[in-house]
Structures are given as structure tokens and as C-alpha cells.
Design an enzyme around this catalytic site. Structure first.
Site, PDB file in Angstrom:
ATOM      1  N   TYR A 243     -15.318  36.287 -17.422  1.00 36.23           N
ATOM      2  CA  TYR A 243     -14.448  36.917 -16.425  1.00 36.23           C
ATOM      3  C   TYR A 243     -13.346  37.696 -17.152  1.00 36.23           C
ATOM      4  CZ  TYR A 243     -16.596  33.507 -13.206  1.00 36.23           C
ATOM      5  OH  TYR A 243     -17.472  32.740 -12.473  1.00 36.23           O
TER       6      TYR A 243
ATOM      7  N   SER B 198     -18.512  31.511  -4.352  1.00 34.23           N
ATOM      8  CA  SER B 198     -18.548  32.541  -3.297  1.00 34.23           C
ATOM      9  C   SER B 198     -18.731  31.906  -1.913  1.00 34.23           C
ATOM     10  CB  SER B 198     -19.638  33.587  -3.565  1.00 34.23           C
ATOM     11  OG  SER B 198     -19.374  34.292  -4.749  1.00 34.23           O
ATOM     12  N   PRO B 199     -17.931  30.885  -1.600  1.00 33.07           N
ATOM     13  CA  PRO B 199     -18.089  30.210  -0.302  1.00 33.07           C
ATOM     14  C   PRO B 199     -17.692  31.107   0.870  1.00 33.07           C
ATOM     15  CG  PRO B 199     -16.090  29.446  -1.380  1.00 33.07           C
ATOM     16  CD  PRO B 199     -16.810  30.314  -2.374  1.00 33.07           C
TER      17      PRO B 199
ATOM     18  N   GLY C 236     -18.673  34.237   0.940  1.00 29.22           N
ATOM     19  CA  GLY C 236     -19.603  35.370   0.856  1.00 29.22           C
ATOM     20  C   GLY C 236     -18.954  36.572   0.184  1.00 29.22           C
TER      21      GLY C 236
ATOM     22  N   GLY D  74     -16.008  37.398   0.219  1.00 29.09           N
ATOM     23  CA  GLY D  74     -15.002  37.986   1.115  1.00 29.09           C
ATOM     24  C   GLY D  74     -15.595  38.441   2.435  1.00 29.09           C
ATOM     25  N   PHE D  75     -16.920  38.594   2.504  1.00 28.12           N
ATOM     26  CA  PHE D  75     -17.563  39.081   3.730  1.00 28.12           C
ATOM     27  C   PHE D  75     -17.231  38.194   4.929  1.00 28.12           C
ATOM     28  CE2 PHE D  75     -21.133  39.008   6.720  1.00 28.12           C
ATOM     29  CZ  PHE D  75     -21.203  40.346   7.053  1.00 28.12           C
TER      30      PHE D  75
HETATM   31  P1  ATR Z   1     -15.904  34.399  -5.264  1.00 21.02           P
HETATM   32  O1  ATR Z   1     -16.238  32.956  -5.374  1.00 21.02           O
HETATM   33  O2  ATR Z   1     -16.948  35.256  -5.863  1.00 21.02           O
HETATM   34  O3  ATR Z   1     -14.510  34.719  -5.682  1.00 21.02           O
HETATM   35  P2  ATR Z   1     -15.420  34.222  -2.367  1.00 21.02           P
HETATM   36  O4  ATR Z   1     -14.575  33.066  -2.645  1.00 21.02           O
HETATM   37  O5  ATR Z   1     -16.562  34.051  -1.446  1.00 21.02           O
HETATM   38  O6  ATR Z   1     -16.023  34.795  -3.719  1.00 21.02           O
HETATM   39  O7  ATR Z   1     -14.552  35.465  -1.860  1.00 21.02           O
HETATM   40  C1  ATR Z   1     -13.545  36.059  -2.623  1.00 21.02           C
HETATM   41  C2  ATR Z   1     -13.026  37.266  -1.880  1.00 21.02           C
HETATM   42  O8  ATR Z   1     -12.460  36.843  -0.635  1.00 21.02           O
HETATM   43  C3  ATR Z   1     -11.926  38.017  -2.579  1.00 21.02           C
HETATM   44  O9  ATR Z   1     -12.103  39.401  -2.305  1.00 21.02           O
HETATM   45  C4  ATR Z   1     -10.649  37.516  -1.919  1.00 21.02           C
HETATM   46  O10 ATR Z   1      -9.659  38.518  -1.954  1.00 21.02           O
HETATM   47  P3  ATR Z   1      -8.080  38.223  -2.269  1.00 21.02           P
HETATM   48  O11 ATR Z   1      -7.982  38.005  -3.733  1.00 21.02           O
HETATM   49  O12 ATR Z   1      -7.417  39.461  -1.817  1.00 21.02           O
HETATM   50  O13 ATR Z   1      -7.710  37.009  -1.464  1.00 21.02           O
HETATM   51  C5  ATR Z   1     -11.120  37.283  -0.502  1.00 21.02           C
HETATM   52  N1  ATR Z   1     -10.393  36.213   0.207  1.00 21.02           N
HETATM   53  C6  ATR Z   1     -10.252  34.924  -0.166  1.00 21.02           C
HETATM   54  N2  ATR Z   1      -9.604  34.218   0.784  1.00 21.02           N
HETATM   55  C7  ATR Z   1      -9.315  35.094   1.768  1.00 21.02           C
HETATM   56  C8  ATR Z   1      -8.673  34.980   3.021  1.00 21.02           C
HETATM   57  N3  ATR Z   1      -8.207  33.808   3.449  1.00 21.02           N
HETATM   58  N4  ATR Z   1      -8.526  36.102   3.787  1.00 21.02           N
HETATM   59  C9  ATR Z   1      -9.009  37.287   3.371  1.00 21.02           C
HETATM   60  N5  ATR Z   1      -9.648  37.466   2.203  1.00 21.02           N
HETATM   61  C10 ATR Z   1      -9.805  36.380   1.400  1.00 21.02           C
END
Ligand code: ATR
Length: 326
Positions: free
Chosen positions: A55, A203-204, A206, A208-209
Site C-alpha cells: 500500500y 472491502s466490506p 464494496g 465504497g459502493f
Molecule cells: P477497502 O477495504 O478496499 O478500503 P471498503 O472498506 O469497502 O474498501 O470501502 C472503502 C471506501 O469507502 C473508501 O472510498 C472510503 O472513503 P473515505 O476514505 O472517504 O471514507 C469509503 N467509506 C468508508 N466509510 C464510509 C462511510 N461511512 N461513508 C461514506 N464513504 C465511506
């Protein structure tokens, strides 16, 4: 309110924090805000922090060193090795689980983290050209030397997991697991459970989706990794958004955010599931950890899961999918 990781003596808040986005992949993050988020996590009781050597190609581990050098004893730190990258050619990737590389990668991570030991050390992806017994054998030597406390694997098949666990006990498996990535339930989760291991869900949300925040391809910055993910492209994105609407309706009825419902759904799967949502912002962190207060009946868990089981598009592009151990 704690969850034990596998059969280890590591006990963590049910929701961890993924630090990846603080250094790379999801557009630019502000370092000051990231460090504030890391400190706030600990203050709020979130004590399971996840990183990897790739990372930011080392930067993320260095960021954690900066944030936590005076408080490592208050948290459980997980990092990973096995995906090989370098700063000269950052888009290229290869996989190595060769014993010599295992030792070298661990030394490099320890140096960047400024630590003498890593609480949980994962093999990030399985090296198809090195028997898993050799890789895990080298990881077991790191445990014997005190450089690593517990061992994990990521994106691993049930069969590989079983072989690995015969060499040295595996404490955690980290896999993508969420409402829109439920495959692990069929593939590896039965073996994970049989062996008394924990599943750390990456990625719980998705990527950010599931927060509902991303509605169009153009919502992602030019260098955002998600532009390369089939699920966020063309018709796939639109069809997936239609499924998300159904989850949003349920969240509204329950008086929570869809992101919180997504996390509560994972937490409801069992005490052995530990989601690690990634965020760079304190407000989002606080919103995410509130999910521990949402309770779902087993019928709701089934109904919500069924809404997003048939998602459109692969989790990774073609080359990323070849790194998944099937
Ligand atoms: P990963 O494990 O790959 O990081 P994830 O946890 O499924 O993936 O999602 C991460 C994404 O969700 C990031 O783009 C994060 O953006 P921020 O750094 O701006 O928060 C976004 N994210 C996490 N929690 C959020 C929330 N409560 N509301 C909106 N976006 C969120």
C-alpha cells in the site's frame, strides 16, 4: 464487546480499520486527516489496524509508524507480503512466496513500522509456483524467531488453507466479503470454520459502493483504482446501482445508512467475522462503528443477502483475478 481472532489471544473491537486508502488506490488522501483518523480509531476502541507492504509501496506502513510509534501496545497490527511491486514501475505486480523473499519482506516491513514484531502477518496472495508448505514454513520460522506473532493468508482456497494449517496454525484468513462479494461463503468459509480460524472481511463496503456515495464512473478521480474494476464500469455499474436501491430501502426502514446495514449484515454472520472498512475520515469511521449497535434477525440477514447475490462484473480486472487462489 470484543472478538477473538481465531485461536490466538488477540482480542479486537468487532470492526477494524483498513488503512490502504490513506496511501493509495482511492484517490488522494490528506496525511493529517489520516493520522487524525488513526488516532481517533484507537480512542474510540477500534484496535485492529490493517495494512500491507504494497500500500503506497511502503508508504502506508511508514504512515502507521508515524501515527502509532508511541502507542503500538494499544493495538493489533496486521500487515501483508507476497505481492511484489517497486516504485520504478508501480503498476507492475508479481507474486512471491519464496522462503528467502518471506524473510526479506518481513525485515523490510519491521523496519518501516519501527517494530520488532508483527502481531498478524498475512501472505497477501498465494504464489502458484511455490508450494504453500514452503511459504508457510518460512512464516513459521518468523514466528519462532519472534518477528511475527500469528500467521494469516489472504484470498486462499479451502484446500490451500488446509495444507497451510498443517504446517503451522493459521489464525486468520482475509478475503473480500460483503453484500456484493458473497462468494467466500461457498468457497473458503466452510474450511475456515472447520479449522477455528477467523475471517477478516476486506472491502466490506464494496470499495465504497455500498455507502451509496458513488453513482457514476466519473465520481472516481482519474487515478482511482475503481475505474479499473469491472463492477464500476458501463452497464454493470447501473445494474448494481439498481440492486443497491433495494438495500437502501431496507436501511431507510431500519433508520440507518446502507453502509451500516452492510456492516451489520457481516457482523451477524458470526463471531468469527471481523470486517475492516477502510476510511480516511473520522466522521465515516464513527458512522461505521455504529453498525455494532444494529441487530438483524436471521430472516433479515437472509433477505438482505439475497438482494445482492447476483452482482454484475468481476471483483478485479482479468489480471487481478488470476491472483485469486481457487
Ligand atoms: P477497502 O477495504 O478496499 O478500503 P471498503 O472498506 O469497502 O474498501 O470501502 C472503502 C471506501 O469507502 C473508501 O472510498 C472510503 O472513503 P473515505 O476514505 O472517504 O471514507 C469509503 N467509506 C468508508 N466509510 C464510509 C462511510 N461511512 N461513508 C461514506 N464513504 C465511506
Amino acid at each position: 464487546m470484543r472478538r477473538k481472532i481465531g485461536k490466538s489471544d488477540l482480542e479486537v473491537f468487532p470492526i477494524g480499520l483498513g488503512a490502504m486508502g490513506m496511501s493509495e488506490f482511492y484517490g488522494k488522501a490528506d496525511e493529517k486527516e489520516s493520522i487524525h483518523t488513526l488516532h481517533s480509531a484507537l480512542e474510540l476502541g477500534v484496535n485492529f489496524i490493517d495494512t500491507a507492504d504494497i500500500y503506497g509501496i511502503g508508504d502506508n506502513e511508514e504512515l502507521l509508524q508515524k501515527a502509532f510509534h508511541d502507542r503500538w501496545d494499544k493495538l493489533v497490527l496486521a500487515t501483508k507480503f507476497g505481492i511484489v511491486r517497486d516504485k520504478q514501475n508501480p503498476t507492475a505486480r508479481s507474486i512471491s512466496g519464496k522462503p528467502g523473499y518471506v524473510k526479506q519482506a518481513c525485515e523490510a516491513s519491521l523496519k518501516r513500522l519501527g517494530r520488532e514484531t508483527i502481531d498478524l502477518y498475512y501472505l497477501h496472495r498465494v504464489d502458484q509456483s511455490t508450494p504453500i508448505e514452503e511459504t508457510v514454513g518460512a512464516m513459521a520460522e518468523l514466528v519462532a524467531e519472534g518477528k511475527v506473532q500469528y500467521i494469516g493468508l489472504s484470498e486462499v482456497s479451502g484446500e490451500t488453507l488446509r495444507r497451510a494449517n498443517a504446517v503451522h496454525p493459521i489464525t486468520a484468513v482475509q478475503s473480500e466479503y460483503s453484500l456484493w462479494s458473497q462468494d467466500v461463503e461457498e468457497t473458503t468459509l466452510p474450511t475456515i470454520r472447520e479449522l477455528g480460524i477467523s475471517l477478516v472481511a476486506y472491502s466490506p463496503l464494496g470499495r465504497g459502493f455500498l455507502t451509496g456515495r458513488f453513482q457514476r464512473f466519473e465520481d472516481f478521480a482519474e487515478d482511482d483504482y475503481r475505474r479499473f474494476s469491472p463492477r464500476f464500469q458501463g452497464e454493470n455499474f447501473n445494474k448494481n446501482l439498481e440492486l443497491l436501491r433495494l438495500v437502501e430501502d431496507i436501511a431507510k426502514d431500519k433508520g440507518c445508512k446502507p453502509s451500516q446495514l452492510a456492516l451489520a449484515w457481516l457482523l451477524s454472520q458470526g463471531e468469527d467475522i471481523i470486517p475492516i472498512p477502510g476510511t480516511t475520515k473520522v466522521t465515516n469511521l464513527m458512522e461505521n462503528i455504529e453498525a455494532v449497535n444494529i441487530s438483524l434477525t436471521s430472516i433479515e440477514v437472509c433477505q438482505i443477502g439475497a438482494l445482492m447475490r447476483n452482482i454484475h462484473g468481476d471483483r478485479y480486472d482479468q489480471s487481478g483475478m488470476t491472483f485469486i487462489n481457487k
